[in-house]
Design an enzyme around this catalytic site. Structure first.
Site, PDB file in Angstrom:
ATOM      1  N   GLU A 204      33.579  13.583 -10.237  1.00  0.00           N
ATOM      2  CA  GLU A 204      32.199  13.670  -9.757  1.00  0.00           C
ATOM      3  C   GLU A 204      31.901  12.409  -8.946  1.00  0.00           C
ATOM      4  O   GLU A 204      31.754  12.460  -7.731  1.00  0.00           O
ATOM      5  CB  GLU A 204      31.227  13.810 -10.922  1.00  0.00           C
ATOM      6  CG  GLU A 204      29.761  13.875 -10.497  1.00  0.00           C
ATOM      7  CD  GLU A 204      28.793  13.806 -11.666  1.00  0.00           C
ATOM      8  OE1 GLU A 204      27.617  14.161 -11.460  1.00  0.00           O
ATOM      9  OE2 GLU A 204      29.191  13.383 -12.776  1.00  0.00           O
ATOM     10  N   ASP A 283      22.161  19.334 -16.418  1.00  0.00           N
ATOM     11  CA  ASP A 283      20.991  18.814 -17.146  1.00  0.00           C
ATOM     12  C   ASP A 283      19.736  19.377 -16.473  1.00  0.00           C
ATOM     13  O   ASP A 283      19.025  18.667 -15.748  1.00  0.00           O
ATOM     14  CB  ASP A 283      20.972  17.286 -17.112  1.00  0.00           C
ATOM     15  CG  ASP A 283      22.187  16.680 -17.787  1.00  0.00           C
ATOM     16  OD1 ASP A 283      22.184  16.561 -19.023  1.00  0.00           O
ATOM     17  OD2 ASP A 283      23.151  16.347 -17.061  1.00  0.00           O
TER      18      ASP A 283
END
Length: 342
Positions: A204, A283
């Site tokens: 990431e 999230d």
């Protein structure tokens, strides 16, 4: 949207899918956060829900994590974890998620004095209730915090041994940039020896080398994110050869500055090269979108068609930690939807 766009939106909203990358603590909506703070007699530094939402503007992963751990402090009792989890699973059911695999961070709760058994009881209680009420199945992934010493990951795993039948896998999350997977090889070895599957956040913010370490040293079954795999042709070939699922999170990547726009997201190119990519929400309370929001906005930005969207949904079921017969049943439901959807 155009009439064609409306049809595609309807198709996405009804598309059966699995979610394989969702941090349950990251589904803590501001409204629930304030309710739990009041229930537990805690003072917040934000004087309103709007003020808290206004803080959800992040320049990078660390900026998000600072607020994420702060918000987590309202989770104290079993009922808190139940309320958090059942709220997410209801949203997932409404988004036609048939199966969800939830990350949670044991170390972050234990450090605040919350017993691991309390956390697990609350989450698992909600998972069982969601199965009864809505038929949505789920699994729980025990995640290590990579910014803490690997010895602490090993210690918390030993502490969790009496509860291991409650988990389907272990994972590795938190700050990636300066924390490679390699030190956690022993913790993962112990998890494998107990029959648990494994995943790890890699690629990431970290380089392709972190993805290699997750594959070779941690021997993971899935890679969480994996955006930067495109930078390494040998790595791409390995991911395709082994059909390692990537659990990608486009809106998360956008909000954390991993990409400058959704149009730049590598998902379409990864699919085109044969990578088993999936779409997930990460999230969602912090990043402005649950799984259908991620599908919808990414499809619009990248020009994804029905075949590509169905491929993403199929990948999500095939990448799930579930019994083969259950996966076959989900794929039959997906196939039925595809031939009957308007």
């Amino acid at each position: 949207m155009t009439s064609g766009g409306v049809v595609l939106e309807q198709f996405i909203r009804g598309l059966p899918k699995a979610e394989l990358h969702i941090h349950i603590e990251g589904s803590l909506e501001p409204e629930l956060l304030f309710q739990l703070a009041e229930r537990n007699g805690q003072r917040l530094r934000f004087d309103s829900i709007d003020a808290l939402r206004a803080a959800y503007r992040f320049e990078d992963l660390q900026g998000f994590l600072d607020l994420y751990y702060e918000g987590m402090a309202v989770l104290q009792a079993e009922q808190d974890y139940y309320d958090l989890t059942i709220a997410y699973l209801k949203r997932a059911h409404d988004d036609c998620v048939l199966h969800a695999e939830l990350f949670f961070d044991p170390q972050a709760h234990i450090a605040r004095g919350v017993e691991l058994a309390v956390v697990v009881a609350g989450i698992r209680g909600a998972m069982a209730e969601a199965q009864r009420c809505w038929g949505i199945s789920s699994g729980l992934i025990f995640s290590f915090l990579r910014h803490l010493p690997a010895s602490e990951a090993e210690a918390v795993f030993e502490q969790a041994r009496p509860l291991l039948d409650q988990f389907v896998a272990v994972g590795l999350d938190s700050s990636e940039r300066d924390y490679p997977p390699q030190p956690f090889a022993e913790a993962y070895r112990r998890a494998r020896s107990c029959g648990l599957r494994s995943v790890a956040h890699a690629g990431e913010e970290g380089p392709p080398e972190f993805v290699w370490q997750a594959l070779r040293l941690l021997q993971v079954d899935r890679i969480d994110h994996g955006n930067r795999a495109l930078e390494d042709s040998e790595l791409m070939a390995e991911l395709v050869r082994r059909q390692v699922p990537l659990t990608m999170c486009p809106l998360s990547n956008l909000r954390l500055g991993v990409i400058d726009s959704l149009e730049q997201h590598p998902l379409r190119e990864l699919l085109a090269q044969g990578i088993k990519a999936t779409i997930n929400s990460d999230d969602p309370a912090y990043f402005g979108g649950y799984i259908n929001d991620n599908y919808l906005q990414t499809a619009k930005a990248l020009g994804l068609d029905r075949l590509q969207l169905v491929k993403l949904a199929r990948n999500s079921f095939e990448g799930a930690f579930a019994r083969p017969e259950q996966i076959r049943q989900w794929l039959l439901q997906l196939d039925h939807y595809v031939v009957t959807a308007v």
